[in-house]
Design a protein around this motif. Structure first.
Motif, PDB file in Angstrom:
ATOM      1  N   LEU A   4      -0.839  -9.145   2.575  1.00  0.00           N
ATOM      2  CA  LEU A   4      -1.402  -7.849   2.944  1.00  0.00           C
ATOM      3  C   LEU A   4      -2.829  -7.735   2.428  1.00  0.00           C
ATOM      4  O   LEU A   4      -3.090  -7.952   1.236  1.00  0.00           O
ATOM      5  CB  LEU A   4      -0.556  -6.712   2.364  1.00  0.00           C
ATOM      6  N   ASP A   7      -7.959  -2.599   4.480  1.00  0.00           N
ATOM      7  CA  ASP A   7      -9.022  -2.339   5.465  1.00  0.00           C
ATOM      8  C   ASP A   7     -10.273  -1.901   4.714  1.00  0.00           C
ATOM      9  O   ASP A   7     -10.419  -0.757   4.335  1.00  0.00           O
ATOM     10  CB  ASP A   7      -8.591  -1.257   6.464  1.00  0.00           C
ATOM     11  N   VAL A  34      -1.807  -9.486   7.271  1.00  0.00           N
ATOM     12  CA  VAL A  34      -1.720  -8.149   7.848  1.00  0.00           C
ATOM     13  C   VAL A  34      -2.722  -7.240   7.164  1.00  0.00           C
ATOM     14  O   VAL A  34      -2.782  -7.191   5.929  1.00  0.00           O
ATOM     15  CB  VAL A  34      -0.297  -7.561   7.689  1.00  0.00           C
ATOM     16  N   THR A  35      -3.512  -6.528   7.939  1.00  0.00           N
ATOM     17  CA  THR A  35      -4.432  -5.544   7.388  1.00  0.00           C
ATOM     18  C   THR A  35      -3.710  -4.204   7.266  1.00  0.00           C
ATOM     19  O   THR A  35      -3.029  -3.776   8.195  1.00  0.00           O
ATOM     20  CB  THR A  35      -5.658  -5.382   8.288  1.00  0.00           C
ATOM     21  N   TYR A  36      -3.878  -3.564   6.112  1.00  0.00           N
ATOM     22  CA  TYR A  36      -3.226  -2.273   5.893  1.00  0.00           C
ATOM     23  C   TYR A  36      -4.267  -1.239   5.480  1.00  0.00           C
ATOM     24  O   TYR A  36      -5.350  -1.583   4.995  1.00  0.00           O
ATOM     25  CB  TYR A  36      -2.122  -2.392   4.837  1.00  0.00           C
ATOM     26  N   ILE A  42       2.127   1.595   2.083  1.00  0.00           N
ATOM     27  CA  ILE A  42       2.375   0.423   2.903  1.00  0.00           C
ATOM     28  C   ILE A  42       3.506   0.743   3.891  1.00  0.00           C
ATOM     29  O   ILE A  42       4.565   1.231   3.488  1.00  0.00           O
ATOM     30  CB  ILE A  42       2.790  -0.783   2.030  1.00  0.00           C
ATOM     31  N   PRO A  43       3.311   0.493   5.183  1.00  0.00           N
ATOM     32  CA  PRO A  43       4.381   0.748   6.152  1.00  0.00           C
ATOM     33  C   PRO A  43       5.640  -0.043   5.814  1.00  0.00           C
ATOM     34  O   PRO A  43       5.570  -1.174   5.311  1.00  0.00           O
ATOM     35  CB  PRO A  43       3.767   0.284   7.481  1.00  0.00           C
ATOM     36  N   HIS A  46       6.205  -3.713   6.557  1.00  0.00           N
ATOM     37  CA  HIS A  46       5.527  -4.751   5.775  1.00  0.00           C
ATOM     38  C   HIS A  46       5.998  -4.776   4.320  1.00  0.00           C
ATOM     39  O   HIS A  46       5.347  -5.372   3.462  1.00  0.00           O
ATOM     40  CB  HIS A  46       4.013  -4.538   5.824  1.00  0.00           C
ATOM     41  N   ASN A  57      -7.596   0.978  -3.918  1.00  0.00           N
ATOM     42  CA  ASN A  57      -6.385   1.718  -3.579  1.00  0.00           C
ATOM     43  C   ASN A  57      -6.128   2.824  -4.592  1.00  0.00           C
ATOM     44  O   ASN A  57      -6.241   2.593  -5.799  1.00  0.00           O
ATOM     45  CB  ASN A  57      -5.176   0.787  -3.576  1.00  0.00           C
ATOM     46  N   THR A  65       3.701   1.267  -3.959  1.00  0.00           N
ATOM     47  CA  THR A  65       3.835  -0.125  -3.537  1.00  0.00           C
ATOM     48  C   THR A  65       4.657  -0.920  -4.536  1.00  0.00           C
ATOM     49  O   THR A  65       5.543  -1.708  -4.150  1.00  0.00           O
ATOM     50  CB  THR A  65       2.440  -0.763  -3.385  1.00  0.00           C
TER      51      THR A  65
END
Length: 325
Positions: A4, A7, A34-36, A42-43, A46, A57, A65
């Motif tokens: 991950l 962005d 994967v870009t988050y 976090i979805p 993922h 963050n 997370t």
């Protein structure tokens, strides 16, 4: 393996830099980058990720997370210090590494700017400008034989507390301006030609310091380490600059020292609470310069650094900047 990546407004196209971009980080598996959105949780789709790259963050997002992504094996932060990640609750088996060295040049530049702004009283001249006042009194003070040396780095005794990679960039610049630089680190000795004292030599050093620069990381051992006692050892003509972490300074003690004249001036790029609340007394402390945690800017060379780190991780090599847990 799922990696991950946040962005961010800078290039993180590190897979293209890998020497063997088609290779898998997991035998027989397929790597997925994967870009988050770093400001959002976090979805769930993922939550099976094994590697997490972080930048700025929010702490609440990292704590979430740490709680939900139980399969994480490694967290790589692009920040110079890993303190936010370390406080987020990741399991003891999760490797956490920092982006130390990615900010050396910009932090060095900002530190030098704060130092010169404080020593040359740029804050006072800007305040005078807003009042349409020609502050000639600053020139008169520099001409006074008693105070003249307080307005220059030439001959100044500078102590850098936390003598790592940033200090090694900053020290030669200060030397070029005529300063006498001494470092403070966990072990005494010489580093790149500069004398370094251990913590047990700090007290004696502070009594002869004209400018104290802190590059200390945040942690239990450094929380409020600069407080009343150590500030009291500095000469009243001394100045303090912090481009490390805000939690290392007792801000109440610092404000008291500045208001009482026991410290000539200070400049902070980092505060214990960020953003600094509008009602914080720090805004109005005399002889204090504040900048909004902008020294690091963005991590420079992050893509190549990540490529090297991921290659080391894949090949079982040694990661850089692994934090002690």
């Amino acid at each position: 393996m799922k990696i991950l990546v946040p962005d961010v407004p800078f290039d993180l196209d590190f897979p293209s830099l890998l020497p063997d971009a088609g290779a898998s980080f997991a035998p027989g598996g397929t790597d997925v980058v994967v870009t988050y959105a770093m400001n959002d949780p976090i979805p769930e789709e993922h939550a099976d990720a094994e590697v997490l790259v972080t930048w700025s963050n929010p702490p609440r997002v990292l704590s979430d997370t740490a709680r939900r992504l139980t399969g994480l094996r490694w967290v790589q932060t692009l920040s110079a210090g890993p303190d936010v990640a370390l406080r987020s609750g990741f399991g003891p088996d999760v490797v956490i590494s920092s982006g130390q060295s990615l900010h050396d040049d910009t932090v060095t530049e900002h530190a030098l700017a704060l130092i010169l702004a404080s020593v040359r009283r740029i804050d006072a001249t800007l305040a005078a400008q807003r009042e349409h006042h020609w502050a000639k009194e600053i020139a008169f003070a520099q001409a006074d034989p008693v105070t003249g040396r307080e307005y220059t780095l030439d001959g100044a005794r500078v102590t850098i507390w936390g003598f790592g990679s940033i200090a090694l960039r900053l020290a030669p610049l200060l030397t070029a301006l005529g300063a006498q630089v001494t470092g403070v680190a966990s072990r005494a000795g010489q580093r790149s030609g500069y004398p370094v004292v251990a913590p047990d030599g700090l007290d004696a050093l502070l009594t002869e310091t004209d400018l104290l620069i802190s590059l200390l990381p945040a942690g239990p051992a450094t929380r409020h380490v600069l407080g009343d006692r150590l500030l009291g050892l500095l000469p009243p003509t001394a100045r303090f600059v912090n481009v490390g972490r805000g939690a290392t300074v007792d801000e109440v003690a610092l404000a008291d020292a500045l208001r009482s004249g026991r410290l000539a001036g200070a400049a902070l790029d980092v505060m214990e609470t960020e953003p600094l609340p509008a009602d914080s007394p720090l805004w109005d402390v005399p002889n204090l310069i504040l900048t909004p945690h902008v020294a690091g800017g963005r991590p420079r060379g992050a893509a190549r650094f990540l490529a090297e780190q991921l290659t080391a991780w894949r090949d079982g090599g040694e990661l850089r900047n692994v934090a002690s847990r």
